[in-house]
Design a protein around this motif. Structure first.
Motif, mmCIF file in Angstrom:
data_model
loop_
_atom_site.group_PDB
_atom_site.id
_atom_site.type_symbol
_atom_site.label_atom_id
_atom_site.label_comp_id
_atom_site.label_asym_id
_atom_site.label_seq_id
_atom_site.Cartn_x
_atom_site.Cartn_y
_atom_site.Cartn_z
ATOM 1 N N ILE A 63 4.863 -0.566 -6.059
ATOM 2 C CA ILE A 63 3.910 0.381 -5.509
ATOM 3 C C ILE A 63 3.703 0.070 -4.022
ATOM 4 O O ILE A 63 3.439 -1.063 -3.650
ATOM 5 N N LEU A 64 3.833 1.102 -3.195
ATOM 6 C CA LEU A 64 3.527 1.003 -1.771
ATOM 7 C C LEU A 64 2.182 1.672 -1.528
ATOM 8 O O LEU A 64 1.948 2.789 -1.980
ATOM 9 N N LEU A 65 1.299 0.973 -0.841
ATOM 10 C CA LEU A 65 -0.027 1.506 -0.525
ATOM 11 C C LEU A 65 -0.094 1.871 0.951
ATOM 12 O O LEU A 65 0.387 1.128 1.805
ATOM 13 N N SER A 66 -0.725 2.990 1.240
ATOM 14 C CA SER A 66 -0.916 3.415 2.622
ATOM 15 C C SER A 66 -2.098 2.669 3.220
ATOM 16 O O SER A 66 -3.105 2.441 2.550
ATOM 17 N N ASN A 67 -1.982 2.269 4.469
ATOM 18 C CA ASN A 67 -3.079 1.571 5.140
ATOM 19 C C ASN A 67 -4.210 2.512 5.510
ATOM 20 O O ASN A 67 -5.369 2.113 5.532
ATOM 21 N N LYS A 68 -3.898 3.780 5.808
ATOM 22 C CA LYS A 68 -4.922 4.708 6.292
ATOM 23 C C LYS A 68 -5.393 5.691 5.235
ATOM 24 O O LYS A 68 -6.577 5.818 4.987
ATOM 25 N N SER A 69 -4.460 6.404 4.608
ATOM 26 C CA SER A 69 -4.848 7.497 3.724
ATOM 27 C C SER A 69 -5.060 7.070 2.275
ATOM 28 O O SER A 69 -5.426 7.877 1.449
ATOM 29 N N LYS A 70 -4.794 5.834 1.945
ATOM 30 C CA LYS A 70 -4.962 5.288 0.593
ATOM 31 C C LYS A 70 -4.074 5.987 -0.438
ATOM 32 O O LYS A 70 -4.374 5.988 -1.619
ATOM 33 N N LYS A 71 -2.961 6.584 0.017
ATOM 34 C CA LYS A 71 -1.997 7.165 -0.907
ATOM 35 C C LYS A 71 -1.148 6.049 -1.503
ATOM 36 O O LYS A 71 -1.005 4.978 -0.919
ATOM 37 N N LYS A 72 -0.577 6.345 -2.669
ATOM 38 C CA LYS A 72 0.318 5.398 -3.322
ATOM 39 C C LYS A 72 1.686 6.038 -3.497
ATOM 40 O O LYS A 72 1.794 7.219 -3.821
ATOM 41 N N TYR A 73 2.714 5.239 -3.268
ATOM 42 C CA TYR A 73 4.088 5.672 -3.456
ATOM 43 C C TYR A 73 4.752 4.696 -4.419
ATOM 44 O O TYR A 73 4.643 3.490 -4.258
ATOM 45 N N ASN A 74 5.440 5.224 -5.426
ATOM 46 C CA ASN A 74 6.131 4.402 -6.402
ATOM 47 C C ASN A 74 7.618 4.409 -6.060
ATOM 48 O O ASN A 74 8.252 5.461 -6.061
ATOM 49 N N VAL A 75 8.175 3.240 -5.734
ATOM 50 C CA VAL A 75 9.589 3.096 -5.435
ATOM 51 C C VAL A 75 10.259 2.508 -6.673
ATOM 52 O O VAL A 75 9.847 1.463 -7.173
#
Length: 140
Positions: free
Chosen positions: A114-126
């Motif tokens: 899981i990648l977390l965004s520093n600003k928007s708090k979105k999550k990306y699953n790689v």
């Protein structure tokens, strides 16, 4: 009649135009930051794909360590490369190894991170395919 200043209507119209321009700038800035996050996720996927391809082409095992806001790619020949992320960070530390035959080994038994965004708090699953080593991402 001699006019030497702005009327009330002139001032209100000027403030409205300024407010519209500022709001357009704020919306454009948000889109730009979202674009840079998605571009960085695509860059992470490309780094992982490049490590897999490097393992196959050089016929050596390549290890990829994902920790915090860094990606460390190293092989048996002590060739190390560190990539620093600006807008994203990994939720937990993960480690993978690509074999010279094209296979993938995970040291924790998990093939996604899981990648977390520093600003928007979105999550990306790689996600890395365990058999073929193909890499893709999806927004959570």
């Amino acid at each position: 009649m001699n006019k030497k200043g702005f009327t009330y209507i002139d001032t209100v119209i000027s403030l409205c135009v300024a407010a519209i321009i500022i709001s357009m700038f704020i919306l454009a800035y948000r889109e730009l930051s979202n674009y840079s996050e998605r571009a960085e996720v695509k860059n992470v996927v490309q780094i992982i794909k490049k490590a897999r391809l490097s393992a196959i082409m050089q016929m050596v095992d390549v290890e990829v360590v994902l920790d915090g806001d860094e990606i460390l790619v190293s092989n048996i020949n002590d060739m190390k490369k560190v990539y620093k992320l600006e807008h994203l960070k990994f939720e937990s530390s993960e480690s993978f190894q690509f074999t010279s035959e094209g296979g993938t080994k995970s040291f924790k038994g998990s093939y996604n991170m899981i990648l977390l965004s520093n600003k928007s708090k979105k999550k990306y699953n790689v996600i890395i395919a365990a058999v073929g080593g193909q890499v893709r991402y999806e927004e959570v």
